[in-house]
Design a protein around this motif. Sequence first.
Motif, PDB file in Angstrom:
ATOM      1  N   SER A 288      10.582 -29.222  -0.943  1.00  0.00           N
ATOM      2  CA  SER A 288      11.470 -28.054  -0.967  1.00  0.00           C
ATOM      3  C   SER A 288      11.902 -27.775  -2.397  1.00  0.00           C
ATOM      4  CB  SER A 288      12.717 -28.287  -0.103  1.00  0.00           C
ATOM      5  OG  SER A 288      12.392 -28.318   1.272  1.00  0.00           O
ATOM      6  N   ILE A 289      11.913 -26.500  -2.751  1.00  0.00           N
ATOM      7  CA  ILE A 289      12.432 -26.035  -4.037  1.00  0.00           C
ATOM      8  C   ILE A 289      13.664 -25.200  -3.716  1.00  0.00           C
ATOM      9  CG2 ILE A 289      11.899 -24.847  -6.190  1.00  0.00           C
ATOM     10  CD1 ILE A 289       9.892 -27.048  -5.617  1.00  0.00           C
ATOM     11  N   THR A 290      14.828 -25.590  -4.238  1.00  0.00           N
ATOM     12  CA  THR A 290      16.077 -24.930  -3.867  1.00  0.00           C
ATOM     13  C   THR A 290      16.892 -24.584  -5.108  1.00  0.00           C
ATOM     14  OG1 THR A 290      17.515 -26.883  -3.768  1.00  0.00           O
ATOM     15  CG2 THR A 290      16.130 -26.463  -1.850  1.00  0.00           C
ATOM     16  N   ASP A 291      18.019 -23.921  -4.864  1.00  0.00           N
ATOM     17  CA  ASP A 291      18.994 -23.740  -5.945  1.00  0.00           C
ATOM     18  C   ASP A 291      19.916 -24.955  -5.980  1.00  0.00           C
ATOM     19  OD1 ASP A 291      20.816 -23.445  -3.859  1.00  0.00           O
ATOM     20  OD2 ASP A 291      20.948 -21.267  -4.047  1.00  0.00           O
ATOM     21  N   TYR A 355      16.020 -36.594  -2.929  1.00  0.00           N
ATOM     22  CA  TYR A 355      16.598 -35.444  -3.619  1.00  0.00           C
ATOM     23  C   TYR A 355      16.597 -35.772  -5.106  1.00  0.00           C
ATOM     24  CZ  TYR A 355      20.317 -32.406  -5.461  1.00  0.00           C
ATOM     25  OH  TYR A 355      21.048 -31.520  -6.213  1.00  0.00           O
ATOM     26  N   CYS A 356      15.982 -34.904  -5.911  1.00  0.00           N
ATOM     27  CA  CYS A 356      15.815 -35.180  -7.345  1.00  0.00           C
ATOM     28  C   CYS A 356      16.727 -34.351  -8.228  1.00  0.00           C
ATOM     29  CB  CYS A 356      14.356 -34.932  -7.746  1.00  0.00           C
ATOM     30  SG  CYS A 356      13.170 -35.947  -6.835  1.00  0.00           S
ATOM     31  N   GLY A 357      17.539 -33.461  -7.648  1.00  0.00           N
ATOM     32  CA  GLY A 357      18.354 -32.587  -8.490  1.00  0.00           C
ATOM     33  C   GLY A 357      17.465 -31.746  -9.386  1.00  0.00           C
ATOM     34  N   MET A 364       9.364 -29.856 -15.809  1.00  0.00           N
ATOM     35  CA  MET A 364       8.424 -28.769 -15.527  1.00  0.00           C
ATOM     36  C   MET A 364       8.834 -27.447 -16.164  1.00  0.00           C
ATOM     37  SD  MET A 364       7.584 -29.254 -11.468  1.00  0.00           S
ATOM     38  CE  MET A 364       9.267 -28.829 -10.988  1.00  0.00           C
ATOM     39  N   ASN A 365      10.082 -27.360 -16.661  1.00  0.00           N
ATOM     40  CA  ASN A 365      10.664 -26.096 -17.112  1.00  0.00           C
ATOM     41  C   ASN A 365      10.563 -25.046 -16.013  1.00  0.00           C
ATOM     42  OD1 ASN A 365      11.996 -24.343 -18.877  1.00  0.00           O
ATOM     43  ND2 ASN A 365      10.079 -23.543 -19.706  1.00  0.00           N
ATOM     44  N   ALA A 366      11.033 -25.420 -14.831  1.00  0.00           N
ATOM     45  CA  ALA A 366      11.019 -24.541 -13.662  1.00  0.00           C
ATOM     46  C   ALA A 366      12.444 -24.058 -13.401  1.00  0.00           C
ATOM     47  CB  ALA A 366      10.480 -25.280 -12.446  1.00  0.00           C
ATOM     48  N   ARG A 367      12.653 -22.747 -13.479  1.00  0.00           N
ATOM     49  CA  ARG A 367      14.008 -22.205 -13.388  1.00  0.00           C
ATOM     50  C   ARG A 367      14.071 -21.051 -12.383  1.00  0.00           C
ATOM     51  NH1 ARG A 367      14.835 -20.124 -19.126  1.00  0.00           N
ATOM     52  NH2 ARG A 367      12.631 -19.608 -18.765  1.00  0.00           N
ATOM     53  N   TYR A 368      15.298 -20.685 -12.037  1.00  0.00           N
ATOM     54  CA  TYR A 368      15.523 -19.503 -11.203  1.00  0.00           C
ATOM     55  C   TYR A 368      16.643 -18.680 -11.806  1.00  0.00           C
ATOM     56  CZ  TYR A 368      19.712 -21.760  -9.223  1.00  0.00           C
ATOM     57  OH  TYR A 368      20.938 -22.353  -9.046  1.00  0.00           O
ATOM     58  N   ARG A 369      16.612 -17.393 -11.514  1.00  0.00           N
ATOM     59  CA  ARG A 369      17.667 -16.502 -11.995  1.00  0.00           C
ATOM     60  C   ARG A 369      18.718 -16.368 -10.895  1.00  0.00           C
ATOM     61  NH1 ARG A 369      17.520 -13.563 -16.277  1.00  0.00           N
ATOM     62  NH2 ARG A 369      15.247 -13.536 -16.451  1.00  0.00           N
ATOM     63  N   PRO A 370      19.965 -16.774 -11.162  1.00  0.00           N
ATOM     64  CA  PRO A 370      21.005 -16.706 -10.117  1.00  0.00           C
ATOM     65  C   PRO A 370      21.136 -15.310  -9.530  1.00  0.00           C
ATOM     66  CG  PRO A 370      21.778 -17.936 -12.030  1.00  0.00           C
ATOM     67  CD  PRO A 370      20.467 -17.320 -12.423  1.00  0.00           C
ATOM     68  N   ALA A 371      21.507 -15.268  -8.262  1.00  0.00           N
ATOM     69  CA  ALA A 371      21.607 -13.985  -7.553  1.00  0.00           C
ATOM     70  C   ALA A 371      22.598 -13.047  -8.217  1.00  0.00           C
ATOM     71  CB  ALA A 371      22.002 -14.238  -6.096  1.00  0.00           C
ATOM     72  N   GLY A 372      23.694 -13.579  -8.749  1.00  0.00           N
ATOM     73  CA  GLY A 372      24.714 -12.737  -9.372  1.00  0.00           C
ATOM     74  C   GLY A 372      24.454 -12.445 -10.828  1.00  0.00           C
ATOM     75  N   GLY A 374      23.305 -13.707 -14.843  1.00  0.00           N
ATOM     76  CA  GLY A 374      23.640 -14.807 -15.737  1.00  0.00           C
ATOM     77  C   GLY A 374      22.394 -15.538 -16.217  1.00  0.00           C
ATOM     78  N   ARG A 375      22.632 -16.625 -16.932  1.00  0.00           N
ATOM     79  CA  ARG A 375      21.538 -17.373 -17.528  1.00  0.00           C
ATOM     80  C   ARG A 375      20.717 -18.082 -16.451  1.00  0.00           C
ATOM     81  NH1 ARG A 375      23.713 -21.141 -22.254  1.00  0.00           N
ATOM     82  NH2 ARG A 375      21.458 -21.505 -22.343  1.00  0.00           N
ATOM     83  N   PRO A 376      19.400 -18.186 -16.660  1.00  0.00           N
ATOM     84  CA  PRO A 376      18.574 -18.929 -15.700  1.00  0.00           C
ATOM     85  C   PRO A 376      19.027 -20.379 -15.579  1.00  0.00           C
ATOM     86  CG  PRO A 376      17.198 -17.616 -17.165  1.00  0.00           C
ATOM     87  CD  PRO A 376      18.593 -17.553 -17.719  1.00  0.00           C
ATOM     88  N   GLU A 377      18.875 -20.944 -14.391  1.00  0.00           N
ATOM     89  CA  GLU A 377      19.203 -22.337 -14.134  1.00  0.00           C
ATOM     90  C   GLU A 377      17.964 -23.065 -13.626  1.00  0.00           C
ATOM     91  OE1 GLU A 377      22.542 -22.712 -11.522  1.00  0.00           O
ATOM     92  OE2 GLU A 377      23.676 -21.107 -12.507  1.00  0.00           O
ATOM     93  N   PHE A 378      17.963 -24.376 -13.790  1.00  0.00           N
ATOM     94  CA  PHE A 378      16.841 -25.161 -13.289  1.00  0.00           C
ATOM     95  C   PHE A 378      16.905 -25.258 -11.771  1.00  0.00           C
ATOM     96  CE2 PHE A 378      17.064 -26.775 -17.675  1.00  0.00           C
ATOM     97  CZ  PHE A 378      15.728 -26.614 -18.044  1.00  0.00           C
TER      98      PHE A 378
END
Length: 430
Positions: A288-291, A355-357, A364-372, A374-378
Amino acid sequence: MHDIRVIRDDPAAFDAALSRRGLAPLSPEILALDAERRARINAAETAQAEQNRASKDVGAAKARGDEAAFEDLRALVAAKKAEVAAMQAEAAALDARLRDLLMTIPNLPLDSVPEGADENDNVEIRRWGEPRALDFAPAEHFEIAGVRPGMDFATAAKLSGARFVMLTGAVARIHRALAQFMLDLHVDRHGLTEVWAPVLVLSEMMEGTGQLPKFGEDSYQTREGWWLIPTAEVTLTNTVHGDLVGHATLPRRMVAHSQCFRSEAGSAGRDTTGMLRQHQFEKVEMVSITDAESGLPEHEAMTRRAEAVLEALGLPYRTIVLCTGDMGFGARITHDLEVWLPGQNRYREISSVSYCGDFQARRMNARYRPAGGGRPEFVHTLNGSGLAVGRTLIAVLENGQQADGSVELPVVLRPYLGGATRLTAEGGLA
């Protein structure tokens, strides 16, 4: 990999978390390297600014016809250019040393993970099912009369050496049925997306999930440089390698059935009889890939998905949380599922759910852009066996064995076995 800013902000907390894993403090070495690297970067930037100023002065001197100043400034520009290049090279070398060090440091355990040195300090959190009372001495899987014709270690050893097995006939079909059943359960009931992926991957992918550089000896590498995956965690997790994904696409829940390959370099002499520990095996793997907020609830949900497989097969098991000393390199918390094996008269691991946080995501430098905004987070990553197919076969055979050498098979497998309900003492399906 760890965030250097977190270590700078609270080195004592970082070392305290490492000490729970039995490791000596590492922040002094890390911060010394970091300080030296930053000093070189600052010096290079200062020299670059001086070079830029001198370059402008060169043009001015030439415009006014001051030949002596022109030559002096040209020499200064050349010297500063060499100085910048040298400092940038030193900074790059220090950066590589710092990254190499950070890549070998395990993840930090959650505060809730029990303290302990090894598997003896793991904590059971629940148990399901009762081991069947037998009126005969139970055999291990490879000793059961009905299994012996279909589980050939001698031919496998002739072909490949030790720690391989050749499954044939009814036993091979049961093994295949188990994998198919697991996939169908995870796709149809749990809503996971099925993936078929390569088993040969690049070194960067093994680094991304933590198999490299520290555990290279536990895996196989081809002459061309590819690595044989030890688990489909590598391929599934790295599907977001280097990506910036939209928050709306999370969580991504995947499942894959694959061949897996492990050299078992650190396990000489352990479980060498039977097919419990093999160099080549099959696993149904969940990823699973999550926020950041969804990681821990997803860990509980993934654990339940693995438990559901065992319950559907009617196999008694217990769920334990691994202590700090027994937890894997990349995990912040791990649940192990241990299935009852009558032939060994003990529970044995059949799934690890971790769970690896953001530990793997940083690598991997794998990030997501928060729904609201702001800066990308891992992203946060999780993985778990759902289940190890060979070990599940062992559990089905041992728990279903009868006094006459036959094996009663789980009801849920019947649609995959042409309606068969048992493995006969002669090795056929009936």
